[in-house]
Design an enzyme around this catalytic site. Structure first.
Site, PDB file in Angstrom:
ATOM      1  N   GLU A  88     -12.146  31.320   4.074  1.00 50.55           N
ATOM      2  CA  GLU A  88     -12.768  32.371   4.894  1.00 50.55           C
ATOM      3  C   GLU A  88     -13.764  31.794   5.901  1.00 50.55           C
ATOM      4  OE1 GLU A  88     -15.356  36.480   3.999  1.00 50.55           O
ATOM      5  OE2 GLU A  88     -14.922  35.060   2.392  1.00 50.55           O
ATOM      6  N   LYS A 146     -11.683  41.749   7.627  1.00 49.22           N
ATOM      7  CA  LYS A 146     -12.075  42.021   6.244  1.00 49.22           C
ATOM      8  C   LYS A 146     -12.559  43.458   6.098  1.00 49.22           C
ATOM      9  CE  LYS A 146     -15.011  39.880   2.681  1.00 49.22           C
ATOM     10  NZ  LYS A 146     -16.012  38.786   2.471  1.00 49.22           N
ATOM     11  N   CYS A 157     -10.970  37.492   0.802  1.00 46.64           N
ATOM     12  CA  CYS A 157     -11.977  37.339  -0.243  1.00 46.64           C
ATOM     13  C   CYS A 157     -12.172  38.601  -1.096  1.00 46.64           C
ATOM     14  CB  CYS A 157     -13.290  36.877   0.381  1.00 46.64           C
ATOM     15  SG  CYS A 157     -14.467  36.166  -0.799  1.00 46.64           S
TER      16      CYS A 157
END
Length: 255
Positions: free
Chosen positions: A40, A106, A140
């Protein structure tokens, strides 16, 4: 698909990230990989702060992204990560021609570090065809929500590609949750993490490629390097034919 994950120590300078990206891409291509994925916020570093990220934000065909695209064009397709306009924590997949195949922001932000640096994405990844599989992206903390993986599986995903920056003591995400998300949805998951400290967090490594039955196809410890495994549609078909949770879910009971 032969997939290569880059597990590395945290990168905090764009120049260092690009050098590391090219070195890893060259190694992955030599190993016959069809795609390489980074952790990430790889192009800038994850915990560098909003002030450092602001001048590096760029559309996915500009700035650091364009340099990553050139590396993909020279070596192999790359899924890498960094800041997108509007304070997005983003992932972009560049194909063998350096063209943008897909991008994603995200959706689930983790803790104060994410909240101080990013705005949450407002949609899930598209499901797209790549190297013989139907793929989708998450980043994530996203993979820790069962609904996300289940929804993408119902939309046709056979492989989830998940760049991450997961730290101690949360090793259970890689060792328990990622295999569970794979098995309960009959899809493969690739999870690429950092290893070692960056001054804020101590990343736990454990990057892995997990098959649709939840079994490890490849897994790192805490050493830096590439994690490589092969995934095929036949793997997904075989697992879902044996036990298909998707078709047997009693959705009428859950409303």
């Amino acid at each position: 698909m032969r997939l290569a994950l880059l597990q590395c120590q945290p990168t905090r300078t764009p120049s260092g990230a690009l050098t590391r990206l090219e070195d890893a891409a060259r190694e992955a291509a030599a190993g016959g990989a069809d795609l390489m994925m980074t952790p990430e916020m790889f192009l800038t570093g994850y915990t560098v702060g909003r002030d450092a990220l602001d001048p590096l934000e760029a559309a996915p065909d500009e700035g650091l992204w364009a340099e990553a695209a050139a590396i993909a064009r020279a070596h192999l397709p790359i899924l890498t990560t960094g800041p997108l306009p509007g304070h997005g924590n983003g992932a972009v997949l560049f194909d063998a021609d350096g063209e943008i195949r897909t991008q994603y922001r995200k959706a689930h932000l983790y803790g104060d570090v994410d909240a101080a640096q990013f705005t949450q994405g407002d949609r899930l990844s598209e499901v797209f065809d790549f190297a013989g599989l139907r793929c989708a992206l998450a980043i994530c903390f996203d993979i820790e929500f069962p609904e996300l993986a289940r929804t993408l599986a119902r939309r046709g995903a056979e492989l989830l590609l998940v760049p991450t920056a997961n730290m101690h003591p949360y090793t259970g995400v890689a060792t328990r949750l990622v295999p569970a998300r794979a098995q309960e949805n009959g899809l493969a998951i690739a999870y690429a993490n950092y290893t070692g400290p960056d001054g804020t967090f101590d990343y736990c490594g454990l990057s892995c490629i997990v098959g649709p039955d939840g079994a490890d196809l490849a897994r790192a410890g805490d050493a830096a390097g590439l994690v490589i495994a092969d995934i095929t549609r036949d793997d997904v078909t075989r697992v879902r034919a044996d036990l298909d949770y998707l078709s047997q879910t009693r959705t009428e009971l859950y409303t």
